[in-house]
Design an enzyme around this catalytic site. Structure first.
Site, PDB file in Angstrom:
ATOM      1  N   HIS A   1      -9.725   2.518   0.216  1.00 28.92           N
ATOM      2  CA  HIS A   1      -8.363   2.527   0.323  1.00 28.92           C
ATOM      3  C   HIS A   1      -7.917   1.453  -1.023  1.00 28.92           C
ATOM      4  O   HIS A   1      -8.389   0.613  -1.440  1.00 28.92           O
ATOM      5  CB  HIS A   1      -8.123   1.389   1.408  1.00 28.92           C
ATOM      6  CG  HIS A   1      -6.670   1.099   1.627  1.00 28.92           C
ATOM      7  ND1 HIS A   1      -5.579   1.695   0.868  1.00 28.92           N
ATOM      8  CD2 HIS A   1      -5.758   0.534   2.514  1.00 28.92           C
ATOM      9  CE1 HIS A   1      -4.673   1.560   1.391  1.00 28.92           C
ATOM     10  NE2 HIS A   1      -4.740   0.745   2.414  1.00 28.92           N
TER      11      HIS A   1
ATOM     12  N   CYS B   1       0.721  -1.218  -0.090  1.00 35.44           N
ATOM     13  CA  CYS B   1      -0.066  -0.151  -0.120  1.00 35.44           C
ATOM     14  C   CYS B   1       0.861   1.277  -0.026  1.00 35.44           C
ATOM     15  O   CYS B   1       0.220   2.527  -0.037  1.00 35.44           O
ATOM     16  CB  CYS B   1      -0.761   0.022   1.043  1.00 35.44           C
ATOM     17  SG  CYS B   1      -2.078  -1.451   1.104  1.00 35.44           S
TER      18      CYS B   1
ATOM     19  N   HIS C   1      -2.603   8.322   6.327  1.00 34.81           N
ATOM     20  CA  HIS C   1      -2.649   6.666   5.664  1.00 34.81           C
ATOM     21  C   HIS C   1      -4.270   6.286   6.264  1.00 34.81           C
ATOM     22  O   HIS C   1      -5.036   5.838   5.377  1.00 34.81           O
ATOM     23  CB  HIS C   1      -1.874   5.916   6.043  1.00 34.81           C
ATOM     24  CG  HIS C   1      -1.814   4.600   5.509  1.00 34.81           C
ATOM     25  ND1 HIS C   1      -1.842   4.272   3.999  1.00 34.81           N
ATOM     26  CD2 HIS C   1      -2.199   3.060   5.686  1.00 34.81           C
ATOM     27  CE1 HIS C   1      -1.730   3.181   3.779  1.00 34.81           C
ATOM     28  NE2 HIS C   1      -2.037   2.566   4.734  1.00 34.81           N
TER      29      HIS C   1
END
Lengths: 389, 247
Positions: free
Chosen positions: A331, A168, A297
């Site tokens: 996400h 990620c 994040h």
């Protein structure tokens, strides 16, 4: 021995973001994202193409607006990734006249992704349940870098191309490394960022890890526990200041470190999350008080958000300068760093509106500074720093 | 000022079979996949030979480590892809964790206590050579004099060794304490048609069915003289590098 990679010296203080575009459930391009952010930001829905096996909200790109009539249920990830990447690069090229100003070999491309090749792997596994037979079917369509090849089929980009695979944090690291590499003289302009597309393997994998939220997630609030996945991506065009045709902002710092704590869980003390943010401040010669905005994040899991909130509060105290936009677009995994870097630059561009809309602390000054955090499996933590005068 | 880049260290480690644990003495070793074990083992081998240098990487977080793999964790990808396509195989969270391309980077960091920026690259057939090019390019402009590159992959053949990792240390200064003394005299990204001088490279690899990725495979005899290397992908992109023996 000859000189191969340009003159030695320190890394430049900044590179200019001369073009940018993004795609997500919020829309296509900067204008649509800006409109969504200030109007109805949450674009997650249960009625998506994967609803047959996942009853949870996802941030799905509206592919029919990119290619009318396309049947996304028949498209594999490789095709979907190309469908997203091409209009993003088209927009950047139109804005910056990229391909008129540089020869193909002068343009590099650094892309982060985690989902290219999933179709080919699923097809091979369907044909070959045994490992040996699967191995016999391993082919170049399974390699992440195939996305770059598809982009190169569509655009004249022949400089160094690299595919980053840091989970990620992939596209954040792609942008950070492009920022450093621009100084090497290997190319004059570099497109950097990443794309990821929702697919059964990724969705079922995250479900198996029991980190999906089957309701709407509220990242960084600790009120919910779990991720809403999304798809999309974003690219920035980086150039040297004296060559840039326009300026959306500058990269003023980049840091990445490894937590070395757990294969998929963050260190709960947030110490290495704090370290990457601190490193960027040091590189840019800034203090925490100089930061206006942080795109965290903030995945929505209690494990990530607790660690990141600890790091943010350690460094920035009680200042109200951060949020996570993952609750709006989902996400986007390896693409998150690219998409959220662009949202950070958009926030700096419309800082007054941002403060009014989101209630951020407003400090009067002419130069605005943002950080964008990306943390991934394997312990990789990355922070990018941007400013805009 | 002339920029010089040197290969200061090279070694390789192969995992013999599915149960081969390598030389990792860590509680996580038994959880690790062959490619993860190969990556950690080649690092341990380097640390055993040059403890000062490799142990210093634990403290020096400014020396980046590039881990590169062509196709990642094939075994784990197979397992999760099979679970998705065939419902009788439940999807294992561990296999999903292992299927991400930077799983070996994560286990390398965990088992060797490395907090550096571990950059994971995955560039198909050109993975190793792009990592070497990128490493040399990055090294040329960064304050630290070293960069570590680990190239790891699973073998496709049905029996024998299952995974292999090669480790390279590039540096800006000749000599030092490490085991190689090759200089990098040229490195280019090429596209067809090539100039004839590139076609005559002594070490050539061309992407074809059945070959996943070329290794460096630096034997002692090649380290004793200069050689050039050409790796071409099926798309026509190629990387050419010229390595020269330094006295």
């Amino acid at each position: 021995m000859s000189q191969i990679f340009g003159p030695t010296g320190g890394v430049p203080l900044f590179s200019v973001v001369s073009g940018m575009s993004c795609i997500s459930a919020l829309g296509m391009g900067v204008k649509e994202h800006r409109r969504a952010l200030f109007n109805s930001p949450i674009h997650l829905k249960r009625d998506h193409r994967h609803c047959a096996y996942l009853d949870a909200p996802l941030g799905e790109v509206d592919f029919s607006s990119l290619q009318p009539g396309v049947d996304v249920t028949r498209c594999g990830t490789n095709e979907l990734l190309k469908l997203m990447a091409v209009p993003v690069i088209d927009q950047i090229a139109q804005e910056t006249r990229l391909f008129d100003r540089y020869r193909p070999e002068e343009i590099g491309i650094f892309i982060g992704t985690t989902t290219y090749g999933v179709d080919a792997s699923l097809a091979a596994a369907a044909e070959a349940p045994e490992l040996a037979a699967f191995k016999a079917r391993v082919n170049r369509q399974m390699a992440y870098c195939g996305l770059i090849e598809k982009i190169q089929d569509a655009f004249p980009i022949c400089g160094l191309s690299l595919c980053f695979a840091n989970s990620c944090a992939s596209s954040a690291i792609a942008i950070g490394e492009a920022h450093l590499a621009l100084a090497s003289g290997a190319f004059k302009a570099v497109l950097a960022g990443g794309f990821d597309a929702l697919n059964p393997l990724t969705i079922m994998g995250f479900d198996a890890l029991q980190v999906l939220n089957h309701e709407l997630s509220s990242p960084l609030t600790l009120a919910t526990d779990g991720i809403n996945l999304g798809e999309g991506g974003g690219l920035v065009l980086l150039e040297h200041e004296n060559k840039a045709s326009s300026c959306h902002g500058r990269i003023i710092g980049y840091s990445a470190v490894n937590e070395a704590y757990h294969p998929v869980r963050p260190n709960p003390d947030g110490s290495y999350m704090k370290r990457v943010m601190h490193n960027v401040l040091t590189q840019a010669g800034l203090t925490p008080d100089d930061i206006d905005y942080i795109n965290a994040h903030g995945t929505g899991t209690v494990a990530n958000d607790t660690a990141e909130l600890t790091a943010l509060k350690d460094l920035f105290g009680q200042r109200n300068i951060y949020h996570s936009t993952k609750g709006w677009h989902g996400h986007t995994l390896g693409a998150a760093g690219g998409l959220e870097a662009i949202i950070s630059l958009m926030a700096l561009d419309a800082w007054g509106d941002c403060c009014g809309h989101f209630g951020f602390d407003f400090t009067p000054r002419s130069r605005r500074v943002a950080l964008s955090n990306s943390f991934g499996f394997g312990g990789c933590n990355a922070t990018l720093g941007f400013d805009r005068g | 000022m002339t920029m010089q880049i040197f290969l200061a260290y090279y070694d390789a480690y192969e995992i013999d079979g599915p149960s081969g644990s390598g030389i990792i003495k860590h509680p996580l070793a038994r959880r690790m996949s062959p490619i993860q074990r190969a990556s950690a083992s080649v690092f341990i081998k380097g640390r055993e030979a040059y403890p000062d240098f490799f142990s210093s990487l634990r403290e020096n977080q400014h020396i980046p480590i590039i881990v590169t793999t062509s196709y990642g964790e094939i075994e784990a990808i197979h397992s999760v892809a099979r679970s998705v396509t065939q419902s009788e195989f439940p999807l294992s969270p561990k296999d999903f964790q292992h299927s991400v391309a930077n799983a070996s980077s994560g286990y390398l960091a965990l088992t060797q206590e490395l907090h550096s920026n571990i950059i994971t690259l995955s560039n198909g057939f050109l993975s190793l050579d792009k990592a070497l090019y990128f490493g040399a390019m990055r090294l040329a402009r960064m304050p630290d004099p070293y960069i570590v590159i680990i190239h790891a992959g699973e073998h496709l053949w049905p029996s024998g060794p299952v995974a292999k990792a090669e480790m390279f240390v590039l540096c800006r200064e000749q000599g030092g304490c490490l085991n190689q003394a090759l200089g990098l005299a040229d490195f280019k990204v090429l596209r067809r048609p090539f100039d004839v001088c590139y076609e005559t490279a002594q070490v050539q690899h061309h992407e074809a069915a059945g070959t996943l990725t070329p290794c460096f495979n630096l034997p002692e005899d090649r380290a004793s003289h200069s050689f050039d290397r050409l790796v071409t992908s099926a798309t026509g992109e190629a990387l050419y590098s010229r390595w020269v023996r330094c006295s």
